[in-house]
Design a protein around this motif. Structure first.
Motif, mmCIF file in Angstrom:
data_model
loop_
_atom_site.group_PDB
_atom_site.id
_atom_site.type_symbol
_atom_site.label_atom_id
_atom_site.label_comp_id
_atom_site.label_asym_id
_atom_site.label_seq_id
_atom_site.Cartn_x
_atom_site.Cartn_y
_atom_site.Cartn_z
ATOM 1 N N ASP A 1 0.828 -1.211 0.000
ATOM 2 C CA ASP A 1 0.000 0.000 0.000
ATOM 3 C C ASP A 1 0.856 1.253 0.000
ATOM 4 O O ASP A 1 0.556 2.228 -0.702
ATOM 5 N N ASP A 2 1.931 1.244 0.778
ATOM 6 C CA ASP A 2 2.822 2.413 0.813
ATOM 7 C C ASP A 2 3.519 2.610 -0.531
ATOM 8 O O ASP A 2 3.734 3.744 -0.976
ATOM 9 N N ALA A 3 3.890 1.503 -1.183
ATOM 10 C CA ALA A 3 4.534 1.590 -2.492
ATOM 11 C C ALA A 3 3.585 2.209 -3.515
ATOM 12 O O ALA A 3 3.992 3.044 -4.337
ATOM 13 N N ILE A 4 2.322 1.808 -3.467
ATOM 14 C CA ILE A 4 1.335 2.347 -4.405
ATOM 15 C C ILE A 4 1.105 3.832 -4.150
ATOM 16 O O ILE A 4 1.005 4.637 -5.095
ATOM 17 N N LEU A 5 1.022 4.212 -2.884
ATOM 18 C CA LEU A 5 0.857 5.630 -2.544
ATOM 19 C C LEU A 5 2.052 6.449 -3.030
ATOM 20 O O LEU A 5 1.896 7.566 -3.533
ATOM 21 N N GLN A 6 3.250 5.884 -2.900
ATOM 22 C CA GLN A 6 4.450 6.571 -3.362
ATOM 23 C C GLN A 6 4.426 6.744 -4.874
ATOM 24 O O GLN A 6 4.810 7.791 -5.402
ATOM 25 N N LYS B 1 1.765 6.992 -6.776
ATOM 26 C CA LYS B 1 0.797 8.036 -7.100
ATOM 27 C C LYS B 1 1.398 9.416 -6.868
ATOM 28 O O LYS B 1 1.243 10.323 -7.698
ATOM 29 N N GLN B 2 2.086 9.576 -5.759
ATOM 30 C CA GLN B 2 2.703 10.861 -5.451
ATOM 31 C C GLN B 2 3.774 11.227 -6.467
ATOM 32 O O GLN B 2 3.818 12.364 -6.961
ATOM 33 N N ASN B 3 4.626 10.277 -6.797
ATOM 34 C CA ASN B 3 5.685 10.540 -7.786
ATOM 35 C C ASN B 3 5.102 10.869 -9.150
ATOM 36 O O ASN B 3 5.636 11.711 -9.878
ATOM 37 N N SER B 4 4.012 10.194 -9.517
ATOM 38 C CA SER B 4 3.377 10.449 -10.806
ATOM 39 C C SER B 4 2.775 11.840 -10.855
ATOM 40 O O SER B 4 2.865 12.542 -11.878
ATOM 41 N N ARG B 5 2.163 12.272 -9.757
ATOM 42 C CA ARG B 5 1.587 13.627 -9.709
ATOM 43 C C ARG B 5 2.687 14.682 -9.798
ATOM 44 O O ARG B 5 2.548 15.688 -10.507
ATOM 45 N N ARG B 6 3.779 14.452 -9.093
ATOM 46 C CA ARG B 6 4.890 15.399 -9.147
ATOM 47 C C ARG B 6 5.495 15.455 -10.548
ATOM 48 O O ARG B 6 5.886 16.527 -11.031
ATOM 49 N N PHE B 7 5.574 14.294 -11.187
ATOM 50 C CA PHE B 7 6.107 14.232 -12.551
ATOM 51 C C PHE B 7 5.224 15.025 -13.509
ATOM 52 O O PHE B 7 5.723 15.769 -14.366
ATOM 53 N N ALA B 8 3.913 14.889 -13.368
ATOM 54 C CA ALA B 8 2.984 15.632 -14.222
ATOM 55 C C ALA B 8 3.169 17.135 -14.056
ATOM 56 O O ALA B 8 3.144 17.895 -15.034
ATOM 57 N N LYS B 9 3.391 17.568 -12.825
ATOM 58 C CA LYS B 9 3.617 18.991 -12.564
ATOM 59 C C LYS B 9 4.888 19.470 -13.242
ATOM 60 O O LYS B 9 4.923 20.552 -13.845
ATOM 61 N N ARG B 10 5.952 18.659 -13.171
ATOM 62 C CA ARG B 10 7.210 19.029 -13.827
ATOM 63 C C ARG B 10 7.048 19.085 -15.344
ATOM 64 O O ARG B 10 7.627 19.953 -16.016
ATOM 65 N N GLN B 11 6.270 18.143 -15.885
ATOM 66 C CA GLN B 11 6.055 18.144 -17.334
ATOM 67 C C GLN B 11 5.361 19.420 -17.787
ATOM 68 O O GLN B 11 5.749 20.032 -18.788
ATOM 69 N N LEU B 12 4.329 19.817 -17.070
ATOM 70 C CA LEU B 12 3.607 21.034 -17.430
ATOM 71 C C LEU B 12 4.528 22.252 -17.360
ATOM 72 O O LEU B 12 4.508 23.113 -18.250
ATOM 73 N N THR B 13 5.322 22.318 -16.312
ATOM 74 C CA THR B 13 6.248 23.443 -16.167
ATOM 75 C C THR B 13 7.239 23.485 -17.324
ATOM 76 O O THR B 13 7.520 24.552 -17.889
ATOM 77 N N TRP B 14 7.773 22.314 -17.691
ATOM 78 C CA TRP B 14 8.752 22.250 -18.789
ATOM 79 C C TRP B 14 8.157 22.781 -20.097
ATOM 80 O O TRP B 14 8.730 23.665 -20.745
ATOM 81 N N PHE B 15 7.010 22.242 -20.494
ATOM 82 C CA PHE B 15 6.465 22.597 -21.804
ATOM 83 C C PHE B 15 5.967 24.037 -21.843
ATOM 84 O O PHE B 15 5.987 24.676 -22.894
ATOM 85 N N ARG B 16 5.536 24.563 -20.702
ATOM 86 C CA ARG B 16 5.095 25.948 -20.688
ATOM 87 C C ARG B 16 6.264 26.917 -20.760
ATOM 88 O O ARG B 16 6.134 28.025 -21.297
ATOM 89 N N ASN B 17 7.402 26.497 -20.246
ATOM 90 C CA ASN B 17 8.557 27.400 -20.189
ATOM 91 C C ASN B 17 9.505 27.255 -21.369
ATOM 92 O O ASN B 17 10.222 28.206 -21.705
ATOM 93 N N LYS B 18 9.559 26.091 -21.987
ATOM 94 C CA LYS B 18 10.604 25.814 -22.961
ATOM 95 C C LYS B 18 10.106 25.572 -24.384
ATOM 96 O O LYS B 18 10.913 25.399 -25.288
ATOM 97 N N GLU B 19 8.818 25.524 -24.598
ATOM 98 C CA GLU B 19 8.307 25.240 -25.936
ATOM 99 C C GLU B 19 7.175 26.200 -26.297
ATOM 100 O O GLU B 19 6.465 26.705 -25.417
ATOM 101 N N ASN B 20 7.004 26.402 -27.594
ATOM 102 C CA ASN B 20 5.907 27.234 -28.096
ATOM 103 C C ASN B 20 4.719 26.317 -28.391
ATOM 104 O O ASN B 20 4.575 25.796 -29.500
ATOM 105 N N VAL B 21 3.875 26.137 -27.392
ATOM 106 C CA VAL B 21 2.806 25.141 -27.450
ATOM 107 C C VAL B 21 1.447 25.808 -27.574
ATOM 108 O O VAL B 21 1.167 26.821 -26.918
ATOM 109 N N GLU B 22 0.591 25.257 -28.419
ATOM 110 C CA GLU B 22 -0.812 25.652 -28.488
ATOM 111 C C GLU B 22 -1.583 24.712 -27.552
ATOM 112 O O GLU B 22 -1.690 23.512 -27.812
ATOM 113 N N TRP B 23 -2.109 25.260 -26.472
ATOM 114 C CA TRP B 23 -2.714 24.430 -25.424
ATOM 115 C C TRP B 23 -4.206 24.224 -25.633
ATOM 116 O O TRP B 23 -4.923 25.147 -26.036
#
Length: 316
Positions: free
Chosen positions: A256-261, A263-285
């Motif tokens: 259960d702790d592994a699964i929770l971890q 989920k948390q890592n995946s959410r943090r990764f999604a946040k980093r992805q959004l930050t990257w593409f908004r800052n470094k690419e010319n994207v039509e959202w």
């Protein structure tokens, strides 16, 4: 006429795969995976790899090409993707790069010049052992003796960058400056970047649900196979979706702790992805929060039609 490459980018679990397939069917395209982990055979569930049914007959490239123990870098991806793009252009097909690995995408949109060294696993292991036992200051001192200029520019506490700089100077004989920095050039084709996004709380709900579905589909068993193959130090084993279960297999953590971890890592990764593409690419959202899949697909289709009329490889 300038040819076009279409990119579908955004955070994990936002729905890039389906959009990429349907656009390929609409415009006569083929998909190139821009995901750093989908190149590995056998890592299907944890990477959300597109299934044969989901492909709907659309050819997909750079999926299932390597064994989990093999290394694959941004420069490796760029080299192979450029070859595929050229071939698709010759065949009058639209290359559609689908994925969320930011540096891979930037390597194609900005034509980055990567200066990779072949990894020296022995040296890397030695440096990581020093980092764990003595801390980053010891690595900083080692780099200072061989490449003072890089040691001055890299923070003494940044272990990852210190290891990379030492690798370069000890495997090539060149300093980080001499070895060369990334260079941005204009690519020889038109790039259209489509970004999918979603209100944060709804995206996180989708991520949590997808993790639960992956577990039901056999993710734990898939991760165990990677763990028992003794490839814990491989690039594939460090991917989100697998490394979280290793403490559980070692008896150090509950499932259960592994699964929770995860989920948390995946959410943090999604946040980093959004930050990257908004800052470094010319994207039509395109925001999927309150829109149906069909409406989003139609809006994207209209955008592509309206912004690629000078291109000769899109079947409009």
């Amino acid at each position: 006429m300038m040819k076009t490459v279409l990119f579908i980018v955004g955070p994990t679990a936002v729905g890039k795969t389906a959009i990429g397939v349907d656009l390929a069917l609409t415009f006569g395209g083929e998909v190139i995976s821009g995901d750093s982990m989908q190149v590995y055979k056998g890592l299907d569930i944890g990477t959300a790899k597109v299934t044969s049914e989901e492909r709907k007959g659309v050819p997909h490239h750079l999926i299932d090409t390597l064994s989990p123990g093999e290394a694959f870098s941004a420069s490796s991806f760029q080299r192979e993707a450029f070859q595929l793009i050229d071939q698709l252009f010759l065949n009058e097909r639209l290359p559609i790069v689908v994925g969320g690995t930011g540096l891979y995408i930037k390597g194609l949109t900005k034509n980055l010049s990567f200066h990779d060294t072949d990894p020296d696993e022995g040296l890397r292991a030695e440096l990581e052992d020093i980092l764990a036992a003595e801390g980053p200051a010891a690595l900083h001192q080692r780099l200072k003796q061989q490449d003072p200029k890089s040691a001055e520019s890299i923070h003494w506490n940044n272990g990852k960058k210190l290891i990379r700089a030492i690798e370069i100077v000890e495997t090539t004989g060149s300093t980080l400056t001499e070895f060369g920095a990334d260079v941005e050039e204009e690519p020889s084709y038109q790039t259209l970047l489509i970004g999918l996004t979603m209100e944060r709380s709804k995206l996180y709900e989708r991520i949590n649900l997808r993790v639960d579905q992956m577990v039901e589909q056999g993710l734990v068993e898939e991760a165990r196979q990677l763990y028992t193959s003794r490839l814990e130090q491989s690039q594939a084993a460090k991917a989100i979706g697998y490394k979280e279960f290793f403490p559980y297999f070692a008896g150090e953590q509950s499932l259960d702790d592994a699964i929770l971890q995860l989920k948390q890592n995946s959410r943090r990764f999604a946040k980093r992805q959004l930050t990257w593409f908004r800052n470094k690419e010319n994207v039509e959202w395109f925001d999927r929060t309150n829109d149906t899949y069909e409406n989003t697909l139609q809006k994207i289709t209209d955008y592509v039609k309206g912004n690629s009329k000078e291109s000769s490889n899109i079947n409009i």
